[in-house]
Design an enzyme around this catalytic site. Structure first.
Site, short mmCIF file in Angstrom:
data_model
loop_
_atom_site.label_atom_id
_atom_site.label_comp_id
_atom_site.label_asym_id
_atom_site.label_seq_id
_atom_site.Cartn_x
_atom_site.Cartn_y
_atom_site.Cartn_z
N HIS A 197 1.26 -1.37 0.47
CA HIS A 197 -0.23 -0.08 -0.18
C HIS A 197 1.11 1.09 0.10
O HIS A 197 1.73 1.53 0.80
CB HIS A 197 -0.74 0.50 1.43
CG HIS A 197 -1.78 -1.38 1.33
ND1 HIS A 197 -2.63 -1.97 2.44
CD2 HIS A 197 -2.70 -1.68 0.00
CE1 HIS A 197 -3.29 -2.55 2.15
NE2 HIS A 197 -3.43 -2.46 0.65
N ALA A 198 0.62 2.26 -1.15
CA ALA A 198 1.41 3.19 -0.91
C ALA A 198 1.45 3.91 -0.10
O ALA A 198 2.60 4.83 0.30
CB ALA A 198 1.45 4.23 -2.29
N ARG A 199 0.68 4.31 0.47
CA ARG A 199 1.03 5.21 1.60
C ARG A 199 1.53 5.27 3.03
O ARG A 199 2.13 5.99 3.71
CB ARG A 199 -0.94 6.04 1.95
CG ARG A 199 -1.45 5.35 2.46
CD ARG A 199 -3.27 5.95 2.07
NE ARG A 199 -3.83 4.86 2.88
CZ ARG A 199 -5.08 5.03 2.75
NH1 ARG A 199 -5.86 6.19 2.28
NH2 ARG A 199 -6.39 4.55 3.09
N GLU A 200 1.63 3.97 2.94
CA GLU A 200 2.25 3.35 3.96
C GLU A 200 3.80 3.28 4.18
O GLU A 200 4.42 1.89 3.86
CB GLU A 200 1.74 2.12 4.40
CG GLU A 200 -0.11 2.52 4.65
CD GLU A 200 -0.44 0.07 4.40
OE1 GLU A 200 0.08 -0.50 4.33
OE2 GLU A 200 -1.89 0.71 4.35
N ARG A 255 -3.38 4.83 -1.74
CA ARG A 255 -3.05 3.21 -1.27
C ARG A 255 -3.00 2.27 -2.63
O ARG A 255 -2.10 1.39 -2.53
CB ARG A 255 -4.29 3.37 -0.46
CG ARG A 255 -4.47 1.87 -0.55
CD ARG A 255 -6.25 1.57 0.22
NE ARG A 255 -5.97 -0.06 0.66
CZ ARG A 255 -5.89 -0.48 2.01
NH1 ARG A 255 -5.20 0.13 3.27
NH2 ARG A 255 -6.37 -1.90 1.61
N ASN A 272 -3.17 -6.05 -2.22
CA ASN A 272 -3.72 -6.38 -1.44
C ASN A 272 -4.92 -7.16 -1.08
O ASN A 272 -5.09 -7.96 -0.34
CB ASN A 272 -3.09 -6.04 0.00
CG ASN A 272 -2.81 -6.94 1.07
OD1 ASN A 272 -2.21 -7.94 0.52
ND2 ASN A 272 -3.46 -6.76 2.48
N ARG A 273 -5.62 -7.15 -2.12
CA ARG A 273 -7.66 -7.07 -2.52
C ARG A 273 -7.40 -7.92 -4.27
O ARG A 273 -8.40 -9.04 -3.89
CB ARG A 273 -8.17 -6.97 -2.73
CG ARG A 273 -8.23 -6.14 -1.21
CD ARG A 273 -8.87 -6.49 -0.30
NE ARG A 273 -9.44 -6.05 1.04
CZ ARG A 273 -8.41 -5.35 2.13
NH1 ARG A 273 -6.99 -5.78 2.04
NH2 ARG A 273 -9.01 -4.32 2.57
N HIS A 325 3.03 -3.56 6.77
CA HIS A 325 1.60 -2.45 6.38
C HIS A 325 1.88 -1.67 7.99
O HIS A 325 2.46 -1.54 8.67
CB HIS A 325 0.56 -2.99 6.36
CG HIS A 325 0.41 -3.96 5.10
ND1 HIS A 325 -0.45 -3.60 3.69
CD2 HIS A 325 1.07 -5.48 4.91
CE1 HIS A 325 -0.46 -4.90 3.27
NE2 HIS A 325 0.17 -5.48 4.07
N ALA A 326 0.67 -0.43 7.60
CA ALA A 326 0.68 0.37 8.63
C ALA A 326 -0.73 0.81 8.44
O ALA A 326 -1.22 0.48 7.59
CB ALA A 326 1.67 1.69 8.38
N TYR A 327 -1.25 1.55 9.26
CA TYR A 327 -1.16 1.62 10.68
C TYR A 327 -2.21 0.84 11.92
O TYR A 327 -2.94 1.05 11.54
CB TYR A 327 -0.76 3.00 11.02
CG TYR A 327 -2.48 3.86 11.14
CD1 TYR A 327 -3.25 4.35 12.36
CD2 TYR A 327 -2.74 4.37 9.95
CE1 TYR A 327 -4.36 4.41 12.22
CE2 TYR A 327 -3.18 4.87 9.86
CZ TYR A 327 -4.42 4.89 11.27
OH TYR A 327 -5.41 5.63 10.75
N TYR A 377 -9.91 -7.22 10.62
CA TYR A 377 -11.19 -7.16 9.87
C TYR A 377 -11.33 -8.39 8.61
O TYR A 377 -9.72 -9.18 8.67
CB TYR A 377 -11.62 -5.79 9.37
CG TYR A 377 -10.14 -4.73 8.64
CD1 TYR A 377 -10.12 -5.71 7.08
CD2 TYR A 377 -9.59 -3.65 8.78
CE1 TYR A 377 -8.54 -4.88 6.54
CE2 TYR A 377 -9.27 -3.31 8.36
CZ TYR A 377 -8.58 -3.49 7.15
OH TYR A 377 -7.60 -2.74 6.86
N GLU A 399 1.61 -5.08 10.92
CA GLU A 399 0.31 -4.06 11.03
C GLU A 399 1.73 -2.44 11.98
O GLU A 399 1.42 -2.72 12.95
CB GLU A 399 -0.83 -3.35 11.53
CG GLU A 399 -1.68 -4.23 10.41
CD GLU A 399 -1.89 -3.56 9.49
OE1 GLU A 399 -1.70 -1.93 8.83
OE2 GLU A 399 -2.75 -3.86 8.54
#
Ligand SMILES: *[C@@H]1O[C@H](CO)[C@@H](O)[C@H](O)[C@H]1NC(C)=O
Ligand SMILES: *[C@@H]1O[C@H](CO)[C@@H](O)[C@H](O)[C@H]1NC(C)=O
Ligand SMILES: *[C@@H]1O[C@H](CO)[C@@H](O)[C@H](O)[C@H]1NC(C)=O
Ligand SMILES: *[C@@H]1O[C@H](CO)[C@@H](O)[C@H](O)[C@H]1NC(C)=O
Ligand SMILES: [Zn+2]
Length: 438
Positions: A197-200, A255, A272-273, A325-327, A377, A399
């Site tokens: 995920h780009a923004r992490e 993301r 990631n999906r 990943h984060a967060y 989740y 995370e």
């Protein structure tokens, strides 16, 4: 500052262009991302009833909020914390709505632009290279990370081999570092990826940190020596290269990947999906404009396909898959897509328990751990579930920090403590692999 200085008589004409260029390349600049986040807020909301959850989902959709936690509107439910980034022009409407409905909320960030600018220092104070070499306590652009990889490939050829496993949607190389002492004997391996995920941004920073620590302590630390002697590590510092680049140049909160859609103007798929494991079921969206869009078909994204191909080819000796990943501060293992415990649960569970304890021993930072579905989740089509289903017995998703105070904007000051504690967890899991558990 190699981007500065074009000594030429045409300099004056170049200047505006150069400045624009600089702005794009240096988010450390005071007009980061052209101030597009000025006045935006990040708000934490907790719906206490089903009605409130329903009302929130509706208004999120209406106002097109950027959901930080959880990752999709469908996961908003009674009792779960949701963090939303609301654009400045929508925040009035949201706050009015919240006051009217009495839904519990807390403003985490009053002005996102200000937080963004505080988190990374100005370029003049910022040294991308420390005196003794590379600065691991700042976030690095994709170009910087790739240059760093090339450099290590040249200077540490005894322990590192860099190769490409394919090309991204926009044609960038997908580089992986193979780390470990070369040996003719059969060696098991660990796969590590960061930046799906780009923004992490803390993810890629951790991958770099891991490599640095390995090279720095190989001789002095018996645990590290054992790791590198007995195992190979395949490390992919930036999985979603196009998205990561875009998060530096255009949208800090991007993301997904950057692939185009044939029917919609929205771009990108949630990498990631996009995996062939209960693909596009619960916790994933079929809509191309959603942040959890599963893509037109499994492995539609060249980045996912390249990694899946590599793992398929090497699955006999890859014993662990770790994804960063984060967060949320969690250590997750399968399943993501359903509420069920995996076979051989106790080995994986005890590895997670010990890793989380090792992490906490450094600064007291607490991580939750457990199956992703019940701890975070439900989400389908994730890389972790896919790796597990394809025969890799130890698969984990980290995370990293924090739990929402800075969210995706974890300040550079916190790179060192975050990576230091995470390092212990990763070493602990790795040593666990070398023991008896299957
Ligand atoms: C806020 O501005 C964006 C872009 O300018 C626009 O697309 C969006 O509809 C606006 N939202 C509201 C609630 O006015
Ligand atoms: C890494 O170095 C080796 C030589 O040591 C070279 O063959 C290889 O092409 C390099 N990898 C990349 C991606 O440049
Ligand atoms: C792993 O962490 C546990 C504490 O949770 C500790 O007792 C153990 O010594 C650690 N093992 C390694 C190899 O670091
Ligand atoms: C569970 O462990 C047994 C040996 O203890 C092993 O044969 C089997 O492959 C493991 N299953 C999974 C799914 O890892
Ligand atoms: Zn993520």
């Amino acid at each position: 500052m190699k981007f500065l200085g074009k000594p030429s008589s045409r300099r004056a004409a170049f200047l505006p262009l150069c400045l624009l260029f600089l702005k794009i390349l240096h988010p450390g600049h005071s007009h980061l991302y052209s101030s597009r986040y000025a006045g935006d807020k990040v708000i934490r909301l907790i719906p206490n009833t089903e009605e409130e959850a329903y009302a929130l989902k509706k208004i999120y959709q209406q106002l097109k909020v950027d959901l930080w936690q959880p990752s999709s509107i469908s996961q908003v439910s009674e009792g779960t914390v949701t963090d939303v980034h609301i654009p400045h022009n929508g925040s009035r409407a949201l706050l009015a709505f919240l006051q009217e409905t009495n839904i519990q909320y807390k403003i985490l960030m009053e002005d996102l632009q200000k937080v963004l600018e505080k988190g990374s220092s100005l370029p003049t104070q910022r040294s991308r290279r420390s005196v003794s070499g590379y600065n691991y306590e700042v976030y690095h652009s994709l170009e910087e990370i790739q240059n760093w990889m090339h450099h290590l490939n040249k200077t540490h050829s005894g322990l590192i081999h860099m190769f490409s496993i394919g090309k991204s949607y926009e044609g960038r190389s997908l580089f992986v570092l193979k780390l470990g002492r070369r040996s003719r004997a059969y060696k098991r391996a660990v796969w590590i990826d960061c930046g799906i995920h780009a923004r992490e941004w803390i993810g890629p920073a951790f991958c770099q940190w891991f490599v640095k620590e390995a090279l720095l302590t190989y001789r002095s630390d018996p645990t590290m020596r054992k790791m590198l002697n007995h195992l190979y590590f395949y490390i992919m510092p930036v999985f979603n290269v196009d998205g990561y680049h875009f998060s530096w140049t255009n949208d800090r909160f991007w993301r997904k990947t950057r692939s185009r859609n044939s029917r919609f103007r929205c771009r990108g798929v949630d990498a990631n999906r996009n995996w062939r494991v209960k693909w596009c079921d619960e916790g994933a969206s079929m809509h191309p404009c959603d942040d959890t869009y599963c893509g037109p078909f499994p492995e539609s994204e060249p980045e996912v396909k390249a990694v899946a191909n590599f793992l398929r080819k090497h699955k006999k000796h890859i014993r662990a898959y770790l994804s960063f990943h984060a967060y949320a501060q969690m250590l997750l293992y399968p399943y993501s897509y359903k509420y069920a415990t995996i076979p051989n649960f106790s080995c994986v569970e005890s590895a997670a328990y010990k890793a989380v304890n090792a992490l906490q021993s450094v600064y007291g930072v607490q991580y939750r751990y457990g199956p992703a579905s019940s701890t975070l989740y439900v989400s389908s089509g994730s890389s972790m579930d896919w790796a597990y289903k394809n025969g890799i017995p130890y698969t984990f998703a980290f995370e990293l920090r924090d739990t929402g105070h800075f969210g995706f904007l974890l300040p550079e000051m916190l790179i060192k403590p975050t990576c230091t504690e995470t390092m212990l967890a990763v070493k602990n899991i790795t040593m666990h692999l070398l023991k008896k558990c299957p």
